[in-house]
Write a protein that holds these residues in place. Structure first.
Motif, PDB file in Angstrom:
ATOM      1  N   GLY A  25     -76.922 -95.864 -22.909  1.00  0.00           N
ATOM      2  CA  GLY A  25     -75.898 -96.308 -22.481  1.00  0.00           C
ATOM      3  C   GLY A  25     -74.458 -96.366 -23.374  1.00  0.00           C
ATOM      4  N   ALA A  26     -73.459 -96.763 -22.900  1.00  0.00           N
ATOM      5  CA  ALA A  26     -72.204 -97.085 -23.927  1.00  0.00           C
ATOM      6  C   ALA A  26     -72.682 -97.825 -24.958  1.00  0.00           C
ATOM      7  N   ASP A  27     -73.328 -98.787 -24.868  1.00  0.00           N
ATOM      8  CA  ASP A  27     -73.502 -99.947 -25.743  1.00  0.00           C
ATOM      9  C   ASP A  27     -74.365 -99.335 -26.997  1.00  0.00           C
ATOM     10  N   TRP A  28     -75.456 -98.533 -26.318  1.00  0.00           N
ATOM     11  CA  TRP A  28     -76.139 -98.104 -27.474  1.00  0.00           C
ATOM     12  C   TRP A  28     -75.409 -97.057 -28.100  1.00  0.00           C
ATOM     13  N   TRP A  29     -74.632 -96.066 -27.717  1.00  0.00           N
ATOM     14  CA  TRP A  29     -73.933 -95.245 -28.489  1.00  0.00           C
ATOM     15  C   TRP A  29     -72.980 -95.814 -29.510  1.00  0.00           C
ATOM     16  N   SER A  30     -72.279 -97.148 -28.895  1.00  0.00           N
ATOM     17  CA  SER A  30     -71.554 -97.752 -30.128  1.00  0.00           C
ATOM     18  C   SER A  30     -72.427 -98.463 -31.078  1.00  0.00           C
ATOM     19  N   VAL A  31     -73.652 -98.694 -30.816  1.00  0.00           N
ATOM     20  CA  VAL A  31     -74.537 -99.138 -31.990  1.00  0.00           C
ATOM     21  C   VAL A  31     -74.863 -98.004 -33.074  1.00  0.00           C
ATOM     22  N   ILE A  32     -74.911 -96.785 -32.287  1.00  0.00           N
ATOM     23  CA  ILE A  32     -75.394 -95.809 -33.377  1.00  0.00           C
ATOM     24  C   ILE A  32     -74.232 -95.259 -33.919  1.00  0.00           C
ATOM     25  N   VAL A  33     -73.083 -95.117 -33.524  1.00  0.00           N
ATOM     26  CA  VAL A  33     -71.761 -94.892 -34.363  1.00  0.00           C
ATOM     27  C   VAL A  33     -71.577 -95.792 -35.397  1.00  0.00           C
ATOM     28  N   SER A  34     -71.418 -97.131 -34.915  1.00  0.00           N
ATOM     29  CA  SER A  34     -71.235 -98.135 -36.069  1.00  0.00           C
ATOM     30  C   SER A  34     -72.364 -98.000 -37.142  1.00  0.00           C
ATOM     31  N   GLY A  35     -73.609 -97.762 -36.777  1.00  0.00           N
ATOM     32  CA  GLY A  35     -74.573 -97.828 -37.801  1.00  0.00           C
ATOM     33  C   GLY A  35     -74.266 -96.493 -38.715  1.00  0.00           C
ATOM     34  N   VAL A  36     -73.881 -95.454 -38.206  1.00  0.00           N
ATOM     35  CA  VAL A  36     -73.580 -94.402 -39.084  1.00  0.00           C
ATOM     36  C   VAL A  36     -72.340 -94.743 -40.095  1.00  0.00           C
ATOM     37  N   VAL A  37     -71.352 -95.525 -39.341  1.00  0.00           N
ATOM     38  CA  VAL A  37     -70.210 -95.474 -40.058  1.00  0.00           C
ATOM     39  C   VAL A  37     -70.766 -96.465 -41.238  1.00  0.00           C
ATOM     40  N   VAL A  38     -71.369 -97.418 -41.068  1.00  0.00           N
ATOM     41  CA  VAL A  38     -71.789 -98.447 -42.175  1.00  0.00           C
ATOM     42  C   VAL A  38     -72.642 -98.007 -43.094  1.00  0.00           C
ATOM     43  N   ALA A  39     -73.584 -96.879 -42.753  1.00  0.00           N
ATOM     44  CA  ALA A  39     -74.376 -96.117 -43.710  1.00  0.00           C
ATOM     45  C   ALA A  39     -73.642 -95.493 -44.352  1.00  0.00           C
ATOM     46  N   LEU A  40     -72.632 -94.806 -44.129  1.00  0.00           N
ATOM     47  CA  LEU A  40     -71.642 -93.962 -44.864  1.00  0.00           C
ATOM     48  C   LEU A  40     -70.969 -94.966 -45.832  1.00  0.00           C
ATOM     49  N   ALA A  41     -70.459 -95.985 -45.468  1.00  0.00           N
ATOM     50  CA  ALA A  41     -69.904 -96.830 -46.572  1.00  0.00           C
ATOM     51  C   ALA A  41     -70.651 -97.603 -47.409  1.00  0.00           C
ATOM     52  N   VAL A  42     -72.031 -97.801 -47.125  1.00  0.00           N
ATOM     53  CA  VAL A  42     -72.945 -98.488 -48.209  1.00  0.00           C
ATOM     54  C   VAL A  42     -73.271 -97.353 -49.117  1.00  0.00           C
ATOM     55  N   PHE A  43     -73.190 -96.033 -48.988  1.00  0.00           N
ATOM     56  CA  PHE A  43     -73.521 -94.961 -49.853  1.00  0.00           C
ATOM     57  C   PHE A  43     -72.186 -94.270 -50.289  1.00  0.00           C
TER      58      PHE A  43
END
Length: 51
Positions: A25-43
């Motif tokens: 669903g759209a909720d899970w896609w937003s969680v996945i996208v935000s997780g990728v952005v956070v991982a990129l910021a952390v690294f």
């Protein structure tokens, strides 16, 4: 008043990737996208914005 039960899946095969991704669903896609952005910021991969 008994409703028929859905037929069980007899193939036992796992769904293909497009079918599995289509079920998210759209909720899970937003969680996945935000997780990728956070991982990129952390690294420290995201570009710097010159303010």
């Amino acid at each position: 008043m008994n409703s028929p039960d859905p037929a069980p899946e007899t193939s036992g095969a796992r769904p293909s990737w497009p079918d599995a991704l289509g079920r998210l669903g759209a909720d899970w896609w937003s969680v996945i996208v935000s997780g990728v952005v956070v991982a990129l910021a952390v690294f420290d991969v995201l570009p710097k914005i010159p303010w």
